[in-house]
Design a protein around this motif. Structure first.
Motif, PDB file in Angstrom:
ATOM      1  N   ALA A 272      15.827  -7.272  23.492  1.00  0.00           N
ATOM      2  CA  ALA A 272      14.726  -7.804  24.287  1.00  0.00           C
ATOM      3  C   ALA A 272      13.804  -8.714  23.486  1.00  0.00           C
ATOM      4  CB  ALA A 272      13.921  -6.659  24.892  1.00  0.00           C
ATOM      5  N   THR A 273      13.725  -8.504  22.173  1.00  0.00           N
ATOM      6  CA  THR A 273      12.842  -9.309  21.323  1.00  0.00           C
ATOM      7  C   THR A 273      13.624 -10.327  20.502  1.00  0.00           C
ATOM      8  OG1 THR A 273      12.935  -7.630  19.559  1.00  0.00           O
ATOM      9  CG2 THR A 273      11.155  -7.447  21.163  1.00  0.00           C
ATOM     10  N   ALA A 274      14.828 -10.669  20.957  1.00  0.00           N
ATOM     11  CA  ALA A 274      15.711 -11.511  20.153  1.00  0.00           C
ATOM     12  C   ALA A 274      15.296 -12.967  20.112  1.00  0.00           C
ATOM     13  CB  ALA A 274      17.149 -11.409  20.677  1.00  0.00           C
ATOM     14  N   ALA A 275      14.320 -13.371  20.923  1.00  0.00           N
ATOM     15  CA  ALA A 275      13.952 -14.787  20.971  1.00  0.00           C
ATOM     16  C   ALA A 275      13.574 -15.317  19.601  1.00  0.00           C
ATOM     17  CB  ALA A 275      12.801 -14.994  21.957  1.00  0.00           C
ATOM     18  N   ALA A 276      12.870 -14.494  18.802  1.00  0.00           N
ATOM     19  CA  ALA A 276      12.424 -14.949  17.479  1.00  0.00           C
ATOM     20  C   ALA A 276      13.581 -15.131  16.517  1.00  0.00           C
ATOM     21  CB  ALA A 276      11.420 -13.957  16.898  1.00  0.00           C
ATOM     22  N   GLY A 277      14.630 -14.336  16.658  1.00  0.00           N
ATOM     23  CA  GLY A 277      15.748 -14.409  15.725  1.00  0.00           C
ATOM     24  C   GLY A 277      16.998 -15.041  16.305  1.00  0.00           C
ATOM     25  N   GLY A 278      16.960 -15.388  17.597  1.00  0.00           N
ATOM     26  CA  GLY A 278      18.075 -16.075  18.225  1.00  0.00           C
ATOM     27  C   GLY A 278      19.367 -15.282  18.217  1.00  0.00           C
ATOM     28  N   GLN A 279      20.467 -16.007  18.060  1.00  0.00           N
ATOM     29  CA  GLN A 279      21.796 -15.412  18.147  1.00  0.00           C
ATOM     30  C   GLN A 279      22.030 -14.338  17.100  1.00  0.00           C
ATOM     31  OE1 GLN A 279      22.585 -16.353  21.367  1.00  0.00           O
ATOM     32  NE2 GLN A 279      24.651 -16.276  20.537  1.00  0.00           N
ATOM     33  N   HIS A 284      23.495  -8.791  16.354  1.00  0.00           N
ATOM     34  CA  HIS A 284      23.249  -7.489  15.741  1.00  0.00           C
ATOM     35  C   HIS A 284      23.041  -6.415  16.812  1.00  0.00           C
ATOM     36  CE1 HIS A 284      22.376  -4.639  12.681  1.00  0.00           C
ATOM     37  NE2 HIS A 284      21.085  -4.510  12.984  1.00  0.00           N
ATOM     38  N   ALA A 285      22.331  -6.765  17.880  1.00  0.00           N
ATOM     39  CA  ALA A 285      22.145  -5.810  18.973  1.00  0.00           C
ATOM     40  C   ALA A 285      23.492  -5.425  19.573  1.00  0.00           C
ATOM     41  CB  ALA A 285      21.233  -6.405  20.042  1.00  0.00           C
ATOM     42  N   ALA A 286      24.379  -6.417  19.748  1.00  0.00           N
ATOM     43  CA  ALA A 286      25.709  -6.122  20.281  1.00  0.00           C
ATOM     44  C   ALA A 286      26.479  -5.198  19.339  1.00  0.00           C
ATOM     45  CB  ALA A 286      26.473  -7.422  20.511  1.00  0.00           C
ATOM     46  N   ALA A 287      26.370  -5.444  18.037  1.00  0.00           N
ATOM     47  CA  ALA A 287      27.056  -4.595  17.070  1.00  0.00           C
ATOM     48  C   ALA A 287      26.513  -3.170  17.103  1.00  0.00           C
ATOM     49  CB  ALA A 287      26.921  -5.184  15.668  1.00  0.00           C
ATOM     50  N   LEU A 288      25.195  -3.031  17.240  1.00  0.00           N
ATOM     51  CA  LEU A 288      24.602  -1.697  17.326  1.00  0.00           C
ATOM     52  C   LEU A 288      25.096  -0.962  18.573  1.00  0.00           C
ATOM     53  CD1 LEU A 288      20.889  -2.392  16.265  1.00  0.00           C
ATOM     54  CD2 LEU A 288      22.674  -1.291  14.905  1.00  0.00           C
ATOM     55  N   PHE A 289      25.107  -1.650  19.708  1.00  0.00           N
ATOM     56  CA  PHE A 289      25.594  -1.020  20.938  1.00  0.00           C
ATOM     57  C   PHE A 289      27.078  -0.663  20.814  1.00  0.00           C
ATOM     58  CE2 PHE A 289      21.939  -2.726  23.527  1.00  0.00           C
ATOM     59  CZ  PHE A 289      21.528  -1.494  24.005  1.00  0.00           C
ATOM     60  N   GLY A 290      27.845  -1.511  20.105  1.00  0.00           N
ATOM     61  CA  GLY A 290      29.245  -1.193  19.900  1.00  0.00           C
ATOM     62  C   GLY A 290      29.427   0.090  19.109  1.00  0.00           C
ATOM     63  N   ALA A 291      28.633   0.262  18.052  1.00  0.00           N
ATOM     64  CA  ALA A 291      28.710   1.481  17.250  1.00  0.00           C
ATOM     65  C   ALA A 291      28.266   2.698  18.060  1.00  0.00           C
ATOM     66  CB  ALA A 291      27.850   1.333  15.999  1.00  0.00           C
ATOM     67  N   ILE A 292      27.231   2.518  18.881  1.00  0.00           N
ATOM     68  CA  ILE A 292      26.743   3.621  19.718  1.00  0.00           C
ATOM     69  C   ILE A 292      27.815   4.035  20.725  1.00  0.00           C
ATOM     70  CG2 ILE A 292      25.044   4.242  21.484  1.00  0.00           C
ATOM     71  CD1 ILE A 292      23.147   2.208  19.981  1.00  0.00           C
ATOM     72  N   ALA A 317      25.417  -6.854  26.014  1.00  0.00           N
ATOM     73  CA  ALA A 317      24.886  -7.423  24.777  1.00  0.00           C
ATOM     74  C   ALA A 317      25.879  -8.382  24.150  1.00  0.00           C
ATOM     75  CB  ALA A 317      24.534  -6.308  23.794  1.00  0.00           C
ATOM     76  N   THR A 318      27.162  -8.064  24.248  1.00  0.00           N
ATOM     77  CA  THR A 318      28.205  -8.958  23.722  1.00  0.00           C
ATOM     78  C   THR A 318      28.180 -10.292  24.456  1.00  0.00           C
ATOM     79  OG1 THR A 318      29.599  -7.087  23.091  1.00  0.00           O
ATOM     80  CG2 THR A 318      30.691  -9.219  23.366  1.00  0.00           C
ATOM     81  N   GLY A 319      28.021 -10.245  25.769  1.00  0.00           N
ATOM     82  CA  GLY A 319      27.923 -11.486  26.524  1.00  0.00           C
ATOM     83  C   GLY A 319      26.684 -12.278  26.182  1.00  0.00           C
ATOM     84  N   ALA A 320      25.551 -11.582  26.060  1.00  0.00           N
ATOM     85  CA  ALA A 320      24.305 -12.275  25.700  1.00  0.00           C
ATOM     86  C   ALA A 320      24.398 -12.919  24.332  1.00  0.00           C
ATOM     87  CB  ALA A 320      23.136 -11.289  25.744  1.00  0.00           C
ATOM     88  N   ALA A 321      25.243 -12.353  23.459  1.00  0.00           N
ATOM     89  CA  ALA A 321      25.416 -12.899  22.110  1.00  0.00           C
ATOM     90  C   ALA A 321      26.386 -14.072  22.081  1.00  0.00           C
ATOM     91  CB  ALA A 321      25.895 -11.808  21.169  1.00  0.00           C
TER      92      ALA A 321
END
Length: 377
Positions: A272-279, A284-292, A317-321
């Motif tokens: 949700a706060t990825a705007a500052a760090g972009g892709q 990274h969020a997608a990778a975290l969700f993948g591990a979860i 998250a993978t699609g958003a990435a």
């Protein structure tokens, strides 16, 4: 002759630096009250912040001996603050921590000053009625310590990074050079310290046994913007990011149902706060969700309701990435596993189907790729 192949060994995380309680010291200052001639607003949350943080540092999950931690609310003069620091020329410490919660004001040359009771917030008087942060750094220079850590929970805290005297100090700032720290209505402590205290209370389920400064910062720089608060700044010196201040309350709970949920909440905040760090943040969020999702499939089962929700989150998250085809493939597999386990009108399944339509369109109606067989990724 063929060479024997080996799977790569698991590399343990870099070990934290755990200071000895008897060789660590901390000074916590909170300025809550303003008196004439100051026109700064009262900030009672600053007092609550340093008192609560002192309790954490010296409690069962803290790493400090209570006899070496000094907390002071509303010190009237800089001298009252500086005399709390360890004496110059004493035995070398493992760690010296200085924490300030209160108002930050700007003196001549836009230099950061820490407000005391009676601080006048104007360019000409601020430096003489407050505690200039440069004075703190100068005092720290004379205290022998392997690591010196300064946490500034105040407006314009990032300006401390510009002080030449701070060159060998680990700095954690609640706000950037031009940003005001915020304390939303209803917060018991200042916004920054309240968020830190919440992080300590919840712990980091997939984190190390001891919470080092880097781990704390990584979580704060997600949690604070998610709460509408300024993004913090940090600058390490040498290996200071490995210095631990607390034990991790949630250590060892990464694959429990509660731990998985906490990890998913963090990943959702990161997304949700990825705007500052972009892709980079989205990936990274997608990778975290993948591990979860993988851990949930292994420990709860691939068709457990929570696992299916995490698989849905992983696909989205993978699609958003930037990988719509893989998102479509992952979600196709999740929906196929979901459908036999719940009624057709199940809200979770309905949401997954709606997402599937989105990723089917964005993927150009491509058929599921090899990832469709993944049930735990």
């Amino acid at each position: 002759m063929p060479t024997e192949q080996h799977s790569p060994a698991h590399v343990p995380p870099w070990p934290p630096i755990v200071p000895a309680p008897g060789r660590s010291a901390a000074v916590l200052i909170g300025t809550a009250t303003q008196v004439v001639p100051s026109t700064l607003p009262q900030l009672p949350q600053a007092a609550a912040a340093v008192l609560a943080l002192t309790a954490e540092l010296t409690g069962p999950y803290g790493l400090f001996d209570p006899s070496t931690v000094h907390c002071r609310v509303d010190p009237p003069t800089p001298t009252e603050v500086l005399r709390l620091l360890p004496a110059p020329g004493g035995d070398r410490l493992d760690l010296l921590l200085f924490h300030f919660s209160g108002h930050g004001v700007l003196g001549p040359g836009a230099r950061l000053c820490l407000a005391l009771p009676g601080t006048v917030d104007d360019g000409s008087s601020a430096e003489h009625t407050s505690l200039p942060v440069a004075t703190v750094f100068q005092a720290l220079e004379s205290v022998p310590a392997r690591h010196k850590v300064v946490v500034l929970d105040c407006c314009f805290a990032g300006r401390a990074l510009d002080s030449p005297k701070a060159a060998d100090v680990h700095l954690l700032a609640a706000a950037g050079r031009t940003k005001r720290a915020r304390t939303p209505e209803g917060y018991p402590q200042t916004g920054f310290t309240a968020t830190l205290l919440r992080l300590l209370a919840e712990g980091v389920p997939d984190g190390p046994e001891h919470l080092d400064l880097t781990t704390l910062y990584r979580h704060l720089e997600v949690a604070l913007p998610a709460a509408g608060l300024p993004r913090p700044l940090q600058r390490a010196f040498g290996d200071s990011g490995d210095v631990a201040l607390f034990r991790n309350r949630a250590h060892g709970t990464a694959v429990t149902r509660r731990g998985l949920l906490a990890r998913a909440r963090f990943a959702a905040r990161l997304k949700a706060t990825a705007a500052a760090g972009g892709q980079r943040r989205l990936r990274h969020a997608a990778a975290l969700f993948g591990a979860i999702a993988s851990d949930a499939a292994a420990h709860l089962g691939p068709t457990d309701p929570d696992t299916l929700r995490y698989r849905h989150a992983h696909a989205s998250a993978t699609g958003a990435a930037g990988e719509p085809r893989r998102a479509y493939a992952l979600l196709s597999a999740a929906v196929a596993d979901w459908e036999p386990t719940v009624p057709p009108d199940d809200p979770g399944l309905a949401a997954a189907r709606a997402s599937l339509d989105v990723w089917r369109e964005r993927a150009g109606a491509a058929p599921p790729a090899a990832a469709a067989g993944e049930t735990g990724a």
